[in-house]
Design an enzyme around this catalytic site. Structure first.
Site, PDB file in Angstrom:
ATOM      1  N   HIS A 331       0.828  -1.204   0.000  1.00  0.00           N
ATOM      2  CA  HIS A 331       0.000   0.000   0.000  1.00  0.00           C
ATOM      3  C   HIS A 331       0.862   1.253   0.000  1.00  0.00           C
ATOM      4  O   HIS A 331       1.964   1.263   0.560  1.00  0.00           O
ATOM      5  CB  HIS A 331      -0.865   0.075   1.263  1.00  0.00           C
ATOM      6  CG  HIS A 331      -1.843  -1.038   1.438  1.00  0.00           C
ATOM      7  ND1 HIS A 331      -2.961  -1.186   0.658  1.00  0.00           N
ATOM      8  CD2 HIS A 331      -1.881  -2.044   2.336  1.00  0.00           C
ATOM      9  CE1 HIS A 331      -3.645  -2.244   1.085  1.00  0.00           C
ATOM     10  NE2 HIS A 331      -3.004  -2.780   2.098  1.00  0.00           N
ATOM     11  N   THR A 359      -9.615   5.641   5.366  1.00  0.00           N
ATOM     12  CA  THR A 359      -9.304   4.592   4.401  1.00  0.00           C
ATOM     13  C   THR A 359     -10.266   3.419   4.479  1.00  0.00           C
ATOM     14  O   THR A 359     -10.164   2.480   3.681  1.00  0.00           O
ATOM     15  CB  THR A 359      -7.868   4.093   4.620  1.00  0.00           C
ATOM     16  OG1 THR A 359      -7.696   3.754   6.004  1.00  0.00           O
ATOM     17  CG2 THR A 359      -6.868   5.171   4.251  1.00  0.00           C
ATOM     18  N   TYR A 383     -15.845  -5.019  11.705  1.00  0.00           N
ATOM     19  CA  TYR A 383     -15.077  -4.759  10.482  1.00  0.00           C
ATOM     20  C   TYR A 383     -14.960  -3.257  10.222  1.00  0.00           C
ATOM     21  O   TYR A 383     -15.964  -2.544  10.226  1.00  0.00           O
ATOM     22  CB  TYR A 383     -15.718  -5.441   9.267  1.00  0.00           C
ATOM     23  CG  TYR A 383     -15.071  -5.006   7.969  1.00  0.00           C
ATOM     24  CD1 TYR A 383     -13.843  -5.531   7.579  1.00  0.00           C
ATOM     25  CD2 TYR A 383     -15.655  -4.037   7.171  1.00  0.00           C
ATOM     26  CE1 TYR A 383     -13.222  -5.111   6.413  1.00  0.00           C
ATOM     27  CE2 TYR A 383     -15.052  -3.602   5.999  1.00  0.00           C
ATOM     28  CZ  TYR A 383     -13.838  -4.137   5.629  1.00  0.00           C
ATOM     29  OH  TYR A 383     -13.223  -3.698   4.473  1.00  0.00           O
ATOM     30  N   ARG A 403      -8.243  -7.194   7.301  1.00  0.00           N
ATOM     31  CA  ARG A 403      -7.483  -8.449   7.217  1.00  0.00           C
ATOM     32  C   ARG A 403      -7.761  -9.305   8.451  1.00  0.00           C
ATOM     33  O   ARG A 403      -6.858  -9.729   9.169  1.00  0.00           O
ATOM     34  CB  ARG A 403      -5.975  -8.198   7.071  1.00  0.00           C
ATOM     35  CG  ARG A 403      -5.614  -7.063   6.159  1.00  0.00           C
ATOM     36  CD  ARG A 403      -6.028  -7.299   4.702  1.00  0.00           C
ATOM     37  NE  ARG A 403      -6.310  -6.017   4.077  1.00  0.00           N
ATOM     38  CZ  ARG A 403      -5.379  -5.157   3.626  1.00  0.00           C
ATOM     39  NH1 ARG A 403      -4.107  -5.462   3.744  1.00  0.00           N
ATOM     40  NH2 ARG A 403      -5.737  -4.028   3.064  1.00  0.00           N
ATOM     41  N   ALA A 418     -12.614  -2.102  -1.051  1.00  0.00           N
ATOM     42  CA  ALA A 418     -11.721  -1.371  -1.951  1.00  0.00           C
ATOM     43  C   ALA A 418     -12.192   0.074  -2.011  1.00  0.00           C
ATOM     44  O   ALA A 418     -13.374   0.362  -1.864  1.00  0.00           O
ATOM     45  CB  ALA A 418     -11.733  -1.992  -3.351  1.00  0.00           C
ATOM     46  N   GLY A 419     -11.218   0.973  -2.218  1.00  0.00           N
ATOM     47  CA  GLY A 419     -11.541   2.395  -2.300  1.00  0.00           C
ATOM     48  C   GLY A 419     -12.040   2.756  -3.685  1.00  0.00           C
ATOM     49  O   GLY A 419     -11.313   2.602  -4.683  1.00  0.00           O
ATOM     50  N   GLU A 432      -9.156  -6.396  -6.258  1.00  0.00           N
ATOM     51  CA  GLU A 432      -8.465  -5.876  -5.081  1.00  0.00           C
ATOM     52  C   GLU A 432      -9.023  -6.487  -3.800  1.00  0.00           C
ATOM     53  O   GLU A 432      -8.276  -6.812  -2.884  1.00  0.00           O
ATOM     54  CB  GLU A 432      -8.566  -4.352  -5.025  1.00  0.00           C
ATOM     55  CG  GLU A 432      -7.829  -3.753  -3.831  1.00  0.00           C
ATOM     56  CD  GLU A 432      -7.778  -2.240  -3.864  1.00  0.00           C
ATOM     57  OE1 GLU A 432      -7.971  -1.626  -2.803  1.00  0.00           O
ATOM     58  OE2 GLU A 432      -7.543  -1.677  -4.951  1.00  0.00           O
ATOM     59  N   LYS A 436      -6.884  -8.801  -0.970  1.00  0.00           N
ATOM     60  CA  LYS A 436      -6.884  -8.554   0.468  1.00  0.00           C
ATOM     61  C   LYS A 436      -7.437  -9.759   1.234  1.00  0.00           C
ATOM     62  O   LYS A 436      -6.911 -10.115   2.305  1.00  0.00           O
ATOM     63  CB  LYS A 436      -7.700  -7.303   0.777  1.00  0.00           C
ATOM     64  CG  LYS A 436      -7.058  -6.028   0.241  1.00  0.00           C
ATOM     65  CD  LYS A 436      -7.976  -4.831   0.376  1.00  0.00           C
ATOM     66  CE  LYS A 436      -7.301  -3.559  -0.118  1.00  0.00           C
ATOM     67  NZ  LYS A 436      -8.205  -2.390  -0.103  1.00  0.00           N
TER      68      LYS A 436
END
Length: 470
Positions: A331, A359, A383, A403, A418-419, A432, A436
């Site tokens: 990252h 984030t 989460y 994670r 994901a962003g 993505e 992860k």
């Protein structure tokens, strides 16, 4: 109001195995009876085991409840629930204490004044433990509520016993794609449309995948810690939820002298294990306009949030646009730091200012909350919230819950996001999330599923902070 005498910290004593193994051994032991609650927390080369309950604090959508020494205090909160949390913890009749626990993602709705987003689940769950042990390469420091517990702890630390993680295993099955792929891609497309319409700039869209079979969570933690390179890691059983996680970043860190920092990570590429290929992906990451934009707006939000709680002129950016390796991915990372403006309110204003991590939410945050509620089924819970440790000296350390493998109510699952920004492509964002998820899915140890053949590197790989890549 009665008080409890707690043995002072002893000098360092030796223990068998690595710090991570010793912490897991204590977690498995059930020191405080069947179903005993605990938190294992790794920070900067040391592991803490916090077991049993001297005091418990739970904040929900309307009240903060504190239980200790047979006494219950239940107080409604208004505005910022963390102000009530601070006041009630400060009332504890202990000379020194440290609390461990978690904050759910939905705490963000309470902090934003969006009561409609709150359910019945707790927002914050903290305990001051009966037994607290710090484990590092130099030995163990123990603090127990009575001499009998201290004797038992010493015996457990000295006797490693049979190590359950000594062989090969087949990870529990996880379907990372399937019908969920189309649903997630559609959600990404919807989020991009909202961004192009000017509703927001960025949102982290997440998805959950079910884990089939019975999981050995402590063994999974040891295995996962060996192949991940987290900023923080944790193993817990607290408030009805179990989790083992390898946090890529901290939400906020506050020292006793008022230094505060936050570490946004945004922008992702997979790690293959091939140095040349990973270097090429790193170079690509640092020149990708979409990834740089996603990271830059996250840093800007963190900066603005820190300005609101720090002394004028003290906020600065550190480690700007470095690259951190976190398990199966890498990252772009930065750190924003400052000095708290007011010491009398403890570290809680810093947590309130930056929670949830930008984030894991989006820009602007309130618009991101609405999009998350619209596009994700049900609450996130732990989460993208935080596992945290807070002390009577004003220190606080909060790890972002990513994670992570979760277990609650007979269900086990993973979750990743994901962003999403205007340039996002649904197929790439889905991939993505898979990258992860693989950080954890590859190390899911089945209960009684380890064979005697071979050797898993994990049993020694989580030896201590000296091996942790930051």
């Amino acid at each position: 109001m009665s008080t409890t005498t707690v043995s002072p910290r002893t000098g360092r004593i030796p223990f068998s195995g690595t710090p991570a193994q010793a912490a897991v051994r204590l977690a498995r032991a059930g020191l405080h009876g069947a179903g005993g609650e605990y938190v294992v927390y790794e920070r900067e080369g040391a592991w803490w085991y916090a077991g049993g309950v001297r005091a418990r604090l739970v904040a929900d959508r309307t009240h903060v409840t504190l239980d200790h020494e047979g006494t219950r205090i239940r107080t409604p909160w208004q505005g910022d629930p963390l102000e009530t949390v601070h006041r009630m913890l400060s009332s504890l009749p202990y000379a020194q204490w440290r609390a461990y626990g978690w904050a759910a993602f939905e705490l963000s709705y309470a902090l934003a004044g969006e009561a409609a987003g709150l359910g019945e689940e707790p927002l914050v769950h903290l305990v001051v433990p009966r037994t607290e042990i710090r484990l590092s390469a130099d030995g163990a420091e123990i603090r127990c509520s009575d001499e009998a517990e201290e004797v038992l702890v010493r015996a457990l630390l000295e006797d490693a016993g049979p190590e359950p993680l000594q062989g090969e295993f087949t990870p529990l099955p996880v379907d990372l794609g399937g019908p969920a792929e189309a649903e997630y891609r559609a959600g990404v497309a919807s989020a991009v449309a909202s961004i192009r319409a000017g509703d927001l700039q960025k949102v982290i869209l997440s998805r959950a995948v079910r884990v089939e079979g019975e999981l050995d969570l402590p063994a999974t933690y040891l295995t996962g810690r060996a192949v991940n390179s987290p900023a923080r890691s944790f193993l817990l059983d607290l408030g009805g939820i179990e989790a083992a996680g390898f946090s890529p970043e901290t939400v906020v860190e506050v020292s006793a002298d008022g230094h505060v920092s936050t570490q946004p990570l945004a922008g992702t590429r997979a790690l293959s294990g091939d140095r040349a290929e990973d270097a090429a992906r790193r170079a690509e990451l640092l020149t990708d306009a979409k990834e740089i934009y996603e990271h830059a707006i996250s840093v800007q939000v963190a900066w603005d949030e820190m300005l609101g709680v720090c002394r004028p002129g003290s906020v600065r950016a550190e480690e700007f646009m470095s690259v951190k390796e976190r398990g199966s991915v890498q990252h772009i990372a930065s750190r924003v730091s400052g000095r708290l403006a007011r010491a009398d309110r403890g570290p809680w204003p810093a947590l309130a200012a930056v929670f949830p991590a930008v984030t894991a939410s989006g820009v602007p945050k309130r618009a991101a909350y609405r999009t998350i509620r619209e596009l994700e089924p049900g609450p996130r819970g732990l989460y993208s919230g935080a596992v945290l440790s807070v002390g009577s000296d004003g220190s606080l350390d909060a790890a972002l819950v990513l994670r992570t493998v979760f277990r609650q109510g007979g269900r086990t699952w993973l979750r990743a996001g994901a962003g999403i920004v205007e340039q996002s492509l649904p197929e790439r964002e889905f991939e993505e999330t898979c990258e992860k998820l693989r950080s954890v899915s590859r190390t899911l140890v089945p209960a009684a599923g380890v064979t005697a053949a071979g050797a898993v590197a994990a049993s020694g790989g989580a030896a201590g902070g000296a091996r942790t890549r930051q």
